[in-house]
Write a protein that holds these residues in place. Structure first.
Motif, PDB file in Angstrom:
ATOM      1  N   PRO A  57       0.872  -1.118   0.072  1.00  0.00           N
ATOM      2  CA  PRO A  57      -0.040   0.085  -0.078  1.00  0.00           C
ATOM      3  C   PRO A  57       0.858   1.158   0.059  1.00  0.00           C
ATOM      4  CG  PRO A  57      -0.759  -1.516   1.717  1.00  0.00           C
ATOM      5  CD  PRO A  57       0.517  -2.075   1.306  1.00  0.00           C
ATOM      6  N   ALA A  58       0.373   2.361  -0.981  1.00  0.00           N
ATOM      7  CA  ALA A  58       1.229   3.557  -0.784  1.00  0.00           C
ATOM      8  C   ALA A  58       1.295   4.085   0.349  1.00  0.00           C
ATOM      9  CB  ALA A  58       0.510   4.415  -1.947  1.00  0.00           C
ATOM     10  N   GLY A  59       2.229   5.037   0.901  1.00  0.00           N
ATOM     11  CA  GLY A  59       2.286   5.670   1.955  1.00  0.00           C
ATOM     12  C   GLY A  59       2.687   5.021   3.188  1.00  0.00           C
ATOM     13  N   ARG A  60       3.145   3.989   3.006  1.00  0.00           N
ATOM     14  CA  ARG A  60       3.634   3.120   4.214  1.00  0.00           C
ATOM     15  C   ARG A  60       4.523   3.638   5.114  1.00  0.00           C
ATOM     16  NH1 ARG A  60       6.871  -2.749   4.059  1.00  0.00           N
ATOM     17  NH2 ARG A  60       6.997  -3.093   6.368  1.00  0.00           N
ATOM     18  N   VAL A  61       4.275   3.648   6.265  1.00  0.00           N
ATOM     19  CA  VAL A  61       5.244   4.454   7.422  1.00  0.00           C
ATOM     20  C   VAL A  61       6.174   3.302   8.158  1.00  0.00           C
ATOM     21  CG1 VAL A  61       5.111   5.568   9.485  1.00  0.00           C
ATOM     22  CG2 VAL A  61       3.285   6.064   7.841  1.00  0.00           C
ATOM     23  N   PRO A  62       7.426   3.632   7.859  1.00  0.00           N
ATOM     24  CA  PRO A  62       8.258   2.474   8.359  1.00  0.00           C
ATOM     25  C   PRO A  62       8.384   2.442   9.966  1.00  0.00           C
ATOM     26  CG  PRO A  62       9.373   4.481   7.112  1.00  0.00           C
ATOM     27  CD  PRO A  62       8.081   4.807   7.030  1.00  0.00           C
ATOM     28  N   ARG A  63       8.580   1.285  10.188  1.00  0.00           N
ATOM     29  CA  ARG A  63       8.531   0.950  11.766  1.00  0.00           C
ATOM     30  C   ARG A  63       9.488   1.919  12.371  1.00  0.00           C
ATOM     31  NH1 ARG A  63       5.343  -2.421  13.602  1.00  0.00           N
ATOM     32  NH2 ARG A  63       4.285  -4.150  12.658  1.00  0.00           N
ATOM     33  N   GLY A  64       8.996   2.237  13.786  1.00  0.00           N
ATOM     34  CA  GLY A  64       9.632   2.781  14.432  1.00  0.00           C
ATOM     35  C   GLY A  64       9.757   4.315  14.256  1.00  0.00           C
ATOM     36  N   ALA A  65       8.803   4.850  13.215  1.00  0.00           N
ATOM     37  CA  ALA A  65       8.855   6.410  12.887  1.00  0.00           C
ATOM     38  C   ALA A  65       7.460   6.996  13.644  1.00  0.00           C
ATOM     39  CB  ALA A  65       8.748   6.555  11.508  1.00  0.00           C
ATOM     40  N   GLY A  66       8.016   7.598  14.910  1.00  0.00           N
ATOM     41  CA  GLY A  66       6.839   8.210  15.595  1.00  0.00           C
ATOM     42  C   GLY A  66       6.100   7.066  16.378  1.00  0.00           C
ATOM     43  N   ASP A  67       4.739   7.565  16.719  1.00  0.00           N
ATOM     44  CA  ASP A  67       3.908   6.776  17.704  1.00  0.00           C
ATOM     45  C   ASP A  67       3.558   5.387  16.913  1.00  0.00           C
ATOM     46  OD1 ASP A  67       1.860   6.600  20.016  1.00  0.00           O
ATOM     47  OD2 ASP A  67       0.819   5.882  18.338  1.00  0.00           O
ATOM     48  N   PRO A  68       3.523   4.184  17.664  1.00  0.00           N
ATOM     49  CA  PRO A  68       3.645   3.120  16.763  1.00  0.00           C
ATOM     50  C   PRO A  68       2.012   2.710  16.488  1.00  0.00           C
ATOM     51  CG  PRO A  68       3.899   2.603  19.085  1.00  0.00           C
ATOM     52  CD  PRO A  68       4.277   4.044  18.894  1.00  0.00           C
ATOM     53  N   VAL A  69       1.037   3.411  17.027  1.00  0.00           N
ATOM     54  CA  VAL A  69      -0.341   3.097  16.803  1.00  0.00           C
ATOM     55  C   VAL A  69      -0.759   4.459  15.720  1.00  0.00           C
ATOM     56  CG1 VAL A  69      -2.831   3.117  17.288  1.00  0.00           C
ATOM     57  CG2 VAL A  69      -0.557   2.140  18.866  1.00  0.00           C
ATOM     58  N   SER A  70      -0.617   5.631  16.275  1.00  0.00           N
ATOM     59  CA  SER A  70      -1.194   6.635  15.461  1.00  0.00           C
ATOM     60  C   SER A  70      -0.435   6.649  14.108  1.00  0.00           C
ATOM     61  CB  SER A  70      -0.868   7.998  16.311  1.00  0.00           C
ATOM     62  OG  SER A  70       0.288   8.296  16.450  1.00  0.00           O
ATOM     63  N   ALA A  71       0.805   6.339  13.783  1.00  0.00           N
ATOM     64  CA  ALA A  71       1.560   6.283  12.601  1.00  0.00           C
ATOM     65  C   ALA A  71       0.784   5.504  11.572  1.00  0.00           C
ATOM     66  CB  ALA A  71       2.903   5.836  12.747  1.00  0.00           C
ATOM     67  N   ARG A  72       0.265   4.454  12.123  1.00  0.00           N
ATOM     68  CA  ARG A  72      -0.336   3.307  11.117  1.00  0.00           C
ATOM     69  C   ARG A  72      -1.364   4.057  10.021  1.00  0.00           C
ATOM     70  NH1 ARG A  72      -0.589  -2.858  13.104  1.00  0.00           N
ATOM     71  NH2 ARG A  72       1.555  -2.763  14.027  1.00  0.00           N
ATOM     72  N   ILE A  73      -1.286   3.405   9.018  1.00  0.00           N
ATOM     73  CA  ILE A  73      -2.350   3.692   8.089  1.00  0.00           C
ATOM     74  C   ILE A  73      -3.806   3.302   8.121  1.00  0.00           C
ATOM     75  CG2 ILE A  73      -2.557   3.916   5.483  1.00  0.00           C
ATOM     76  CD1 ILE A  73       0.403   3.129   5.443  1.00  0.00           C
ATOM     77  N   PRO A  74      -4.787   4.062   8.221  1.00  0.00           N
ATOM     78  CA  PRO A  74      -6.278   3.724   8.246  1.00  0.00           C
ATOM     79  C   PRO A  74      -6.427   2.610   6.935  1.00  0.00           C
ATOM     80  CG  PRO A  74      -6.085   5.942   8.637  1.00  0.00           C
ATOM     81  CD  PRO A  74      -4.698   5.579   8.160  1.00  0.00           C
ATOM     82  N   ALA A  75      -7.386   1.691   7.223  1.00  0.00           N
ATOM     83  CA  ALA A  75      -7.412   0.836   6.129  1.00  0.00           C
ATOM     84  C   ALA A  75      -8.525  -0.144   6.296  1.00  0.00           C
ATOM     85  CB  ALA A  75      -5.978  -0.349   5.777  1.00  0.00           C
ATOM     86  N   VAL A  76      -9.077  -0.554   5.022  1.00  0.00           N
ATOM     87  CA  VAL A  76     -10.151  -1.659   5.028  1.00  0.00           C
ATOM     88  C   VAL A  76      -9.497  -2.782   4.568  1.00  0.00           C
ATOM     89  CG1 VAL A  76     -12.351  -2.363   4.021  1.00  0.00           C
ATOM     90  CG2 VAL A  76     -11.998  -0.007   4.747  1.00  0.00           C
ATOM     91  N   VAL A  77      -9.589  -3.935   5.324  1.00  0.00           N
ATOM     92  CA  VAL A  77      -9.118  -5.096   5.020  1.00  0.00           C
ATOM     93  C   VAL A  77     -10.165  -6.144   4.555  1.00  0.00           C
ATOM     94  CG1 VAL A  77      -7.708  -7.097   5.517  1.00  0.00           C
ATOM     95  CG2 VAL A  77      -6.922  -4.799   6.338  1.00  0.00           C
ATOM     96  N   ALA A  78     -10.100  -6.696   3.450  1.00  0.00           N
ATOM     97  CA  ALA A  78     -11.151  -7.752   3.011  1.00  0.00           C
ATOM     98  C   ALA A  78     -10.418  -8.920   2.713  1.00  0.00           C
ATOM     99  CB  ALA A  78     -11.870  -7.112   1.475  1.00  0.00           C
ATOM    100  N   ILE A  79     -10.951 -10.181   3.219  1.00  0.00           N
ATOM    101  CA  ILE A  79     -10.446 -11.384   3.040  1.00  0.00           C
ATOM    102  C   ILE A  79     -11.617 -12.356   2.765  1.00  0.00           C
ATOM    103  CG2 ILE A  79      -9.172 -13.491   4.178  1.00  0.00           C
ATOM    104  CD1 ILE A  79      -8.043 -11.372   6.129  1.00  0.00           C
ATOM    105  N   ASP A  80     -11.134 -12.797   1.254  1.00  0.00           N
ATOM    106  CA  ASP A  80     -11.910 -13.960   0.673  1.00  0.00           C
ATOM    107  C   ASP A  80     -11.454 -15.423   0.914  1.00  0.00           C
ATOM    108  OD1 ASP A  80     -13.871 -15.360  -0.912  1.00  0.00           O
ATOM    109  OD2 ASP A  80     -13.208 -14.583  -2.691  1.00  0.00           O
ATOM    110  N   ALA A  81     -11.876 -15.999   1.844  1.00  0.00           N
ATOM    111  CA  ALA A  81     -11.249 -17.126   2.456  1.00  0.00           C
ATOM    112  C   ALA A  81     -11.676 -18.266   2.215  1.00  0.00           C
ATOM    113  CB  ALA A  81     -11.151 -17.025   4.104  1.00  0.00           C
ATOM    114  N   GLY A  82     -11.016 -18.970   1.243  1.00  0.00           N
ATOM    115  CA  GLY A  82     -11.592 -20.447   0.772  1.00  0.00           C
ATOM    116  C   GLY A  82     -10.490 -21.496   1.315  1.00  0.00           C
ATOM    117  N   GLN A  83     -10.963 -22.668   1.043  1.00  0.00           N
ATOM    118  CA  GLN A  83      -9.999 -23.686   1.417  1.00  0.00           C
ATOM    119  C   GLN A  83      -8.647 -24.142   0.541  1.00  0.00           C
ATOM    120  OE1 GLN A  83     -12.270 -27.418   1.986  1.00  0.00           O
ATOM    121  NE2 GLN A  83     -13.993 -26.275   1.947  1.00  0.00           N
ATOM    122  N   THR A  84      -8.572 -23.310  -0.829  1.00  0.00           N
ATOM    123  CA  THR A  84      -7.438 -23.396  -1.590  1.00  0.00           C
ATOM    124  C   THR A  84      -6.471 -22.084  -1.354  1.00  0.00           C
ATOM    125  OG1 THR A  84      -8.633 -22.496  -3.293  1.00  0.00           O
ATOM    126  CG2 THR A  84      -8.311 -24.915  -3.208  1.00  0.00           C
ATOM    127  N   GLY A  85      -7.174 -20.997  -0.834  1.00  0.00           N
ATOM    128  CA  GLY A  85      -6.123 -19.893  -0.934  1.00  0.00           C
ATOM    129  C   GLY A  85      -7.229 -18.848  -0.005  1.00  0.00           C
TER     130      GLY A  85
END
Length: 320
Positions: free
Chosen positions: A3-31
């Motif tokens: 994802p664009a705009g990734r914040v390197p680990r250790g840069a600023g506050d470990p929670v607030s520095a994270r990127i807001p995101a929606v994560v969708a997972i289509d979970a089947g038996q093969t993948g």
């Protein structure tokens, strides 16, 4: 997936520095297909499939947490369409545990039949037949939502990839015994097990036996395309079974007669032709429609599904 705009680990506050995101997972038996959407980008990845002999929601939570940690994401919404989702994993406590394990603010889950429908038809009424290794049909209409089949390889999944593969194995052994018609499927089976009389022992002992059986669906399609009479008979019977499920789903919910057929088994021209013939024979006003999208699109659609939609009762959600 980056994802664009990734914040390197250790840069600023470990929670607030994270990127807001929606994560969708289509979970089947093969993948597990994963889509991460941020304000700046959309990325996708493929992870190993879920094990349905184990609780599935913890597997989803672990995958989401790993992705969030790897890409410094703050998961605002986690949506998952899950194969093998059981009643015990749709309780408020189970979904709340998913939220915690994923580190998400909100999670919504549904059986993959629901997300397959949303991916193919969106919120429109009709029926969707999703046929891969297994098969499930969902009808949506004024009468609500009705699931037809999807009962697993031991109790259902009629016309699925597993069903096709098992019929191929049966036909090959009948040919070998002299009980059945000669078929090219026998050579296909012998290609995996040179000693056909030991094949059943090897297969029964193999923990991957379901996927192994389903893999022979491709051999049925190939032999059918080459004109093998036994393979063609198997494909046509599968088409009839799948059409029966679609017609049943339409009838149960008084749905608009729009049917979407998705999944690998429909790549067979002979199967698809028979499915269409049987569908129209059973309901002359029925029509096949092309899918509007794919399963992962349907997973994302869970987040904004209207509360009064017939599929809403088939989803479960929780917030942190």
């Amino acid at each position: 997936m980056e994802p664009a705009g990734r914040v390197p680990r250790g840069a600023g506050d470990p929670v607030s520095a994270r990127i807001p995101a929606v994560v969708a997972i289509d979970a089947g038996q093969t993948g597990m297909k994963v889509r991460v959407r941020t304000d700046a980008s959309v990325g996708e990845a493929l992870l190993p499939g879920v094990r349905t002999d184990q609780p599935v929601l913890p597997q989803i939570g672990l995958a989401a947490r790993q992705i969030a940690d790897e890409f410094d994401l703050d998961i605002r919404h986690l949506a998952a369409g899950v194969s093998g989702l059981t009643d015990g994993e749709t309780t408020p406590a189970a979904v709340a545990a998913l939220v915690r394990s994923a580190g998400a603010a909100h999670a919504v889950v549904a059986h993959d039949a629901t997300t397959s429908y949303l991916g193919a038809r969106g919120t429109a009424h009709g029926a969707v037949v999703a046929a891969g290794t297994g098969v499930v049909t969902l009808g949506v209409g004024p009468g609500g939502a009705a699931r037809v089949d999807g009962w697993g390889y031991l109790m259902g999944d009629a016309g699925s990839g597993f069903w096709l593969g098992r019929e191929a194995l049966v036909a090959a052994m009948r040919d070998h015994d002299g009980r059945g018609t000669a078929t090219a499927l026998t050579d296909a089976v012998r290609g995996r097990w040179p000693d056909l009389e030991q094949a059943y022992i090897d297969l029964q002992a193999d923990p991957a036996r379901v996927s192994i059986v389903a893999s022979f669906a491709a051999e049925v399609a190939r032999a059918g395309a080459d004109g093998d009479a036994v393979a063609l008979d198997i494909l046509r019977r599968a088409g009839d079974l799948l059409a029966e499920s679609a017609l049943t789903a339409l009838r149960r919910v008084d749905a608009e007669p729009a049917v979407c057929a998705i999944g690998g088994v429909f790549r067979s021209e002979a199967l698809r032709e028979e499915f269409t013939r049987a569908l129209v024979n059973g309901r002359p006003d029925a029509r096949l429609v092309e899918p509007a999208g794919i399963g992962i699109d349907g997973v994302e659609a869970l987040i904004d599904l209207p509360a009064d939609h017939p599929l809403a009762p088939l989803t479960w959600s929780a917030r942190a």
